[in-house]
Design a protein around this motif. Structure first.
Motif, mmCIF file in Angstrom:
data_model
loop_
_atom_site.group_PDB
_atom_site.id
_atom_site.type_symbol
_atom_site.label_atom_id
_atom_site.label_comp_id
_atom_site.label_asym_id
_atom_site.label_seq_id
_atom_site.Cartn_x
_atom_site.Cartn_y
_atom_site.Cartn_z
ATOM 1 N N UNK A 27 0.543 67.222 52.749
ATOM 2 C CA UNK A 27 -0.785 67.842 52.711
ATOM 3 C C UNK A 27 -1.869 66.823 53.046
ATOM 4 N N UNK A 28 -1.653 65.589 52.629
ATOM 5 C CA UNK A 28 -2.600 64.515 52.920
ATOM 6 C C UNK A 28 -2.686 64.276 54.423
ATOM 7 N N UNK A 29 -1.532 64.291 55.095
ATOM 8 C CA UNK A 29 -1.530 64.127 56.542
ATOM 9 C C UNK A 29 -2.249 65.282 57.225
ATOM 10 N N UNK A 30 -2.085 66.460 56.676
ATOM 11 C CA UNK A 30 -2.749 67.620 57.266
ATOM 12 C C UNK A 30 -4.258 67.508 57.128
ATOM 13 N N UNK A 31 -4.714 66.854 56.056
ATOM 14 C CA UNK A 31 -6.138 66.598 55.898
ATOM 15 C C UNK A 31 -6.944 67.800 55.484
ATOM 16 N N UNK A 32 -6.344 68.760 54.825
ATOM 17 C CA UNK A 32 -7.070 69.941 54.375
ATOM 18 C C UNK A 32 -7.044 70.010 52.862
ATOM 19 N N UNK A 33 -7.979 70.758 52.298
ATOM 20 C CA UNK A 33 -8.047 70.932 50.849
ATOM 21 C C UNK A 33 -7.115 72.078 50.451
ATOM 22 N N UNK A 34 -5.917 71.716 50.057
ATOM 23 C CA UNK A 34 -4.928 72.722 49.684
ATOM 24 C C UNK A 34 -5.099 73.078 48.215
ATOM 25 N N UNK A 35 -4.826 74.311 47.887
ATOM 26 C CA UNK A 35 -4.888 74.763 46.507
ATOM 27 C C UNK A 35 -3.494 74.711 45.891
#
Length: 682
Positions: A396-404
């Motif tokens: 998720x960090x690599x994706x760079x989005x705010x995941x819930x």
């Protein structure tokens, strides 16, 4: 008249205590030997050199203590290791000269292949025997931590690479083997030992034994819980017991009845959550590996809900309650856990939410009022779940989005079905993430593979190896065989075959070149010193490099040089390690970097920079300016391109100096101009 007090009048025990201080260097002790006979006698004491040996080479010392039953001459042993230091530095610099390569200019080797690091495992085998790896581990750590922080950056960077590799071989694997070799009954609920292994695997930093610190903190929490139980539940039989905590540790059987166990567990939860103020962090965007390392969680009092539950179980176990960790059988990486206690009389139950937690929505993930019977999580399953969640967070960090939390979608190119994705998509993803983040994810995936030998983990690890170009040809062949077993579609198989045929033969010779350098006597330290301003030789592995010169109108507009410390829009510092006279990246990359709405568009110089926050960015010239107060930046990739920070700029390594031959003069001119400008303003 009393006689004069001299240094010779001090007892030798006092002098030895002074000399064994960590701040006293070995060179100073050698100098003391030539002052007088008395000091020479003190400096020759075996106990003094044993202490200095344990300070500078702790892993080697522990290994030597375990195998040596006879008396050891620690001074001679220290001298033998000290003589090996020069050879190790030469070989690390040979490694840097072989694999210093820009990740943007050569996709073939953006990181050092593991088989190249394997060459160092037998470097001192003839001199030190089985202690070879432990010595390399200690000496690499000393190289990284000694000297000014802003000097010898290339040496420290590659010493860190070698340190991480040897640490995994010597410490992580050994600790895991020791952990799983416990008896089956004790292994099932050895949550505390499992948490300590997670710390070792995620934080390869040499320090005081973490187990001692963690156990002291857990004992303190148990003592505070006991005080609270005496106030809240005076009728609990634990209040009348004066035994030490060790007498309550009765294996897999509780010391108390079920109703008393429930009170103890509730008290432990209240002390940890409300008196000590431990906070839960379930935000995937803010989570870090520190939130899953028990030592950092106990210090910062903030961590994941799963880890806080296991900490509660360890504290309750110290008070005589047998605790199991149960999970709901959702099969998701973010499944819910809960504590399950079993009393001596067979009465059991789950930990219920306290009144304060019921009012706090963030706490309901730890103790839920509605719960169906779950599945027991043993110590091995706990380690696996923690590493899995770390991998999930890194993706998720690599994706760079705010995941819930709880969102079922994973990183689209690195999810559980990675082996069904065309390989060319992974190459596209490589261009949008920083290399050091991918390397960290590779490390986490490798730890997960040690625990869980599943096909999904193996497939993801092979794809990450392709992205990092680690051992290219062998990895491609393994991936080809893996996809054939998984029934890969024909078009993707064709892509793999095309890639396998296009592997550069010159790149495969780099490890053999390094092997030849290590097998033959390295000429001298100065010839491999990265601070030496010598052109990059054309005969070096990698072939001839293309130099960037300011020869046309476009390149004349480039104001900054490689190595200059600049200030971004917003005030954050960064250092330039590459520039283009005009934008050469795609529009998607500019959007990802936040470079939108530019006044001069893309027809202006762009710079690749390393930020103080630890990332790499591609920024336009209009959003950069000279820093008023340049300083050394903290970025894991700085040592890859620069050798030292000499105020006010960085000194490029020989490869960068050869690639940008005109930037040295521009750096000096800009530094002089800025010095005069700031002096006038002040």
């Amino acid at each position: 008249m009393e006689g004069r007090v001299t240094i010779e009048s001090l007892p030798y025990e006092v002098l030895e205590r002074i000399l064994t201080d960590i701040r006293v260097k070995v060179e100073d002790i050698v100098s003391c030997c030539v002052t007088c006979k008395y000091l020479c006698g003190v400096c020759q004491r075996n106990s003094l050199w044993k202490r200095k040996f344990s300070q500078h080479y702790p892993y080697t010392y522990s290994y030597s203590e375990s195998i040596c039953k006879e008396k050891v001459d620690w001074k001679a042993k220290y001298a033998s290791l000290y003589r090996c230091k020069k050879k190790l530095i030469q070989c690390i610099l040979a490694l840097s000269r072989t694999f210093v390569w820009s990740m943007y200019h050569d996709y073939e080797w953006p990181d050092i292949p593991r088989r190249a690091l394997d060459l160092y495992e037998t470097l001192f085998l003839d001199d030190l025997g089985d202690a070879n790896l432990f010595y390399i581990l200690d000496e690499c750590y000393n190289i990284m931590k000694t000297g000014p922080q802003c000097m010898d950056l290339t040496l420290k960077h590659y010493a860190g690479k070698l340190y991480s590799h040897v640490y995994e071989r010597c410490v992580i694997n050994a600790e895991w083997k020791k952990f799983i070799e416990q008896p089956e009954e004790s292994l099932k609920y050895s949550y505390e030992e499992g948490l300590l292994w997670v710390v070792v695997s995620l934080q390869p930093i040499r320090s005081e034994p973490q187990s001692k610190k963690v156990r002291i903190m857990l004992d303190k929490l148990a003592s505070e819980s006991l005080c609270y139980i005496r106030q809240k539940y005076p009728d609990n039989p634990l209040c009348n017991k004066m035994e030490t905590k060790c007498e309550f540790l009765t294996g897999n059987v509780s010391y108390w009845k079920g109703e008393h166990c429930s009170e103890i567990v509730q008290a432990v939860h209240y002390v940890i959550k409300h008196e000590y103020g431990f906070k839960i962090n379930n935000s995937l965007y803010e989570s870090r590996p520190d939130h899953y390392c028990v030592d950092q969680v106990l210090i910062n009092r903030k961590g994941s809900s799963k880890l806080l539950l296991v900490i509660e179980s360890c504290v309750a176990n110290r008070l005589g309650v047998h605790i199991e960790v149960h999970k709901n059988v959702t099969g998701h990486v973010l499944d819910t856990w809960k504590l399950y206690f079993v009393g001596q009389d067979g009465v059991s139950g789950y930990l219920n939410a306290c009144e304060i937690c019921k009012k706090d929505p963030s706490s309901l993930s730890i103790v839920m009022s509605e719960w169906q019977e779950g599945q027991t999580v043993d110590a091995l399953g706990m380690c696996q779940s923690i590493i899995q969640q770390i991998v999930f967070l890194a993706e998720c960090w690599l994706k760079g989005e705010r995941w819930q939390a709880g969102e079922p979608v994973l990183y689209d190119l690195l999810d559980e079905e990675t082996y069904n994705q065309p390989i060319r998509l992974l190459f596209t993803a490589w261009q949008h993430v920083e290399h050091w983040k991918m390397s960290r994810l590779y490390h986490y995936m490798h730890q997960l593979l040690n625990i869980n030998k599943s096909h999904q983990t193996q497939g993801k690890l092979l794809h990450l190896s392709i992205l990092l170009r680690i051992n290219s040809k062998d990895t491609l062949e393994k991936l080809l065989e893996f996809r054939r077993r998984m029934g890969q579609p024909p078009n993707t198989m064709r892509d793999l075959l095309r890639m396998l045929a296009s592997v550069d033969k010159r790149a495969r010779t780099r490890v053999s070149e390094l092997k030849n350098l290590l097998s033959t006597a390295v000429t001298s330290y100065s010839s491999l010193n990265p601070l030496a301003s010598v052109p990059w030789p054309h005969g070096w592995p990698g072939g001839e490099m293309v130099q960037k010169r300011r020869v046309d109108r476009k390149s004349w507009q480039v104001q900054f040089a490689v190595g200059e410390v600049l200030e971004q829009r917003g005030g954050d510092l960064c250092v330039v390690y590459d520039w283009d006279s005009m934008c050469v990246e795609s529009e998607d990359t500019l959007v990802l970097m936040g470079e939108t709405g530019l006044a001069h568009g893309t027809d202006q110089p762009f710079y690749r920079v390393l930020t103080d926050g630890g990332s790499a960015r591609y920024l336009a010239q209009e959003n950069l300016r000279h820093a008023r107060h340049p300083q050394h930046l903290k970025n894991p990739l700085i040592g890859r391109y620069f050798t030292a920070f000499i105020y006010p700029f960085y000194i490029p390594n020989p490869q960068k100096a050869y690639e940008y031959p005109e930037d040295a003069n521009i750096r000096e001119q800009n530094a002089l101009t800025l010095k005069l400008k700031f002096a006038v303003n002040e």
